[in-house]
Design an enzyme around this catalytic site. Sequence first.
Site, short mmCIF file in Angstrom:
data_model
loop_
_atom_site.label_atom_id
_atom_site.label_comp_id
_atom_site.label_asym_id
_atom_site.label_seq_id
_atom_site.Cartn_x
_atom_site.Cartn_y
_atom_site.Cartn_z
N CYS A 2 56.06 71.92 21.05
CA CYS A 2 57.12 72.23 19.93
C CYS A 2 56.26 73.12 18.96
CB CYS A 2 57.46 70.91 18.91
SG CYS A 2 58.50 69.87 20.09
N ARG A 27 55.02 77.29 23.06
CA ARG A 27 54.96 75.77 22.63
C ARG A 27 56.12 74.98 23.10
NH1 ARG A 27 50.55 75.03 19.44
NH2 ARG A 27 51.11 72.94 19.08
N TRP A 74 60.06 71.57 22.60
CA TRP A 74 59.73 70.96 23.88
C TRP A 74 60.04 69.37 23.99
CZ3 TRP A 74 56.86 66.98 26.37
CH2 TRP A 74 56.53 67.26 27.71
N ASN A 100 56.78 67.95 15.11
CA ASN A 100 56.07 68.29 16.56
C ASN A 100 55.46 66.87 16.57
OD1 ASN A 100 54.76 68.88 18.63
ND2 ASN A 100 53.21 70.22 17.72
N GLY A 101 55.57 66.03 17.74
CA GLY A 101 54.98 64.79 18.07
C GLY A 101 55.81 63.73 18.55
N GLU A 487 42.46 74.92 41.21
CA GLU A 487 43.19 75.85 39.82
C GLU A 487 44.07 76.85 40.69
OE1 GLU A 487 44.03 77.81 36.21
OE2 GLU A 487 43.34 75.67 36.98
N LYS A 491 48.05 77.05 39.47
CA LYS A 491 48.70 78.39 39.07
C LYS A 491 50.05 78.55 39.79
CE LYS A 491 46.78 78.84 35.62
NZ LYS A 491 46.47 77.82 35.80
N GLU A 494 52.90 75.91 39.02
CA GLU A 494 53.18 75.99 37.45
C GLU A 494 54.27 77.23 37.15
OE1 GLU A 494 49.69 74.97 34.40
OE2 GLU A 494 49.19 76.70 35.54
N HIS A 510 41.28 65.45 57.44
CA HIS A 510 41.41 64.28 57.28
C HIS A 510 42.87 63.93 56.77
CE1 HIS A 510 37.14 63.24 57.96
NE2 HIS A 510 36.95 64.30 57.31
N LYS A 609 52.35 75.22 26.06
CA LYS A 609 51.22 75.54 26.43
C LYS A 609 50.20 74.40 25.71
CE LYS A 609 48.07 78.78 26.60
NZ LYS A 609 47.69 79.13 28.03
#
Length: 614
Positions: A2, A27, A74, A100-101, A487, A491, A494, A510, A609
């Site tokens: 947010c 955000r 968000w 925000n929160g 990573e 990516k 995402e 395995h 973000k």
Amino acid sequence: MCGIVAYIGHKEAYPIIIKGLQRLEYRGYDSAGVALISKGEINLYKKQGKVSELEAFTVGKNLAGAIGIGHTRWATHGAPNDRNAHPHFSGSSDLAIIHNGIIENYAALKSELIQRGHTFLSDTDTEVLIHLIEDIQAKTAVSLEEAVRVALNEVIGAYAIVIISKEDPDLLIAAKKSSPLVIGIGENDEYFIASDATPIVEYTKNVVYLNDEEIAVIKRGKELRLMNIKNQPKIPYIQELEMQLEAIEKGGFEHFMLKEIFEQPSSIRNSMRGRIDLNKGIVSLGGIREYKQKMINAERIIIVACGTSWHAGLVGEYLIEDLARIPVEVEYASEFRYRNPIINENDVVIAISQSGETADTLAAIKLAKEKGATIIGICNVVGSTISRATDAGSYTHAGPEIGVASTKAFTSQVTVLTLMALSLAQSKGTLSDSKFRQLLVELDSIPDKVEKMLQSDSKIEAIAALFRDARNFLYLGRGYNFPVALEGALKLKEISYIHAEGYPAAEMKHGPIALIDEHMPVVVIATKHGNYEKVVSNIEEVKARNGKIIAIVTKGDTAVKAIADYVIEVPESEDALSPLLTSIPLQLLSYHIAVMRGCNVDQPRNLAKSVTVE
């Protein structure tokens, strides 16, 4: 998560707020809204979707006013739709709030307020908070700032809030706990409030970062006043922003992510700047100098982080154990606090976060501090909460990262962890002088090698075109490049929404080998010094099952080139430093696949973000 923007001054607020929301859209981009005070009325406009949807919606509306608040969301509580978008009115519509929160006890508060006759128009926890504030005012006849203070003593959770009042059109009230909030102090009694500095830097370099449980009272024509929720006055500490305006613009690139990938030669160098001296053969990290002996003597080092930062932490584990011979554990910050971990005063905890505001990492820091551990921070944002909550630490100096999927943050974090490992190893005597200097010289050359690596962009784009429609990917690596495989898979997930998994190459047989057929692309990191022969054997196992191999190899390699379907070369380097090179082609591969699939690269669906909620 947010984005919050607010303004009070002598200019029209709407253009400033909209531009700020555009800069904060990374955000959250589920919905957006503004509230402006003009002629004694609050004009509130909000819309599901991106900030551009809000701009279109407000055409022809009354947008006058020199005070206002804005929000890009968000979604946490309530679906991402018009009615759950911020700002939210109080019951009388005399107050408006952005938030925000998460207010964790909102359900109990809402139930009480409903019994007292309150009616709610949304599903959000935020609307409950502004109703609570108005309820306190109505019952006690206190000032708005006092009602806010009393309400914040009743709520449990995280918040960054800004409130405006129709009855007092020259007043902004802001407060924070566990969610970031920064106040810019402009000329001629102008004030700017935002979740981070990106909306502010265009107008002023003078800022105040609110601390947890602090309330800011901003009255037109008067100085900024701070207090905490215990009603104790606080003195504002004004800092100067280091951020430059051009750093938050695209600079001719199609996307912020691509710009940030191509910024890595400079961001890696900036992470090393002033910290290595090749002539003297030393590494100097001033931020941890006082605690270096504590780290050397530690029974163990615990690295806590989330997402991409967790992957950087895994590389850090390999580096510190290999070079400095200190035991290291890497923990998901989101799990660390809930599993009753064993921590004592002889442990050192390294907390890694790009934003310095990650809620899970902050919670892990709090727990570790309560147990007496020494806390070292690695983050990118000067003045962030983590930088203030830790005993010591190092900034990465990567510059603003606007793309939601981290790229330069990862390599900058790995660079700082490399410097830490080298510094500890030198002091502890676990590396010979010749090996130490060899690694130092090699590290200094990495930015130039990344520059050369980026010249392969067009070749990587061509490979991406062949796999844009793949449904699954497998990424394999060994040793230092196992975290890079993780990573690389993250990516791709995402930004392109293709399912991908990273594995240690030896673990493939395995279980994951059952997935391999002619439709499965397998990205293998097979650099010269990283258990090379073993990785070649793993490639042969994939080829025997008709998997398609995309290999990341050291320049000049012939053995892997003979069996892989596609090869991307990276300059030769020490194995310990190879993640700084091998991660680059994986970033570009993900980027190009996502663009070809028509995905929003900078703002992937469902992501934000800075994750400031648990």
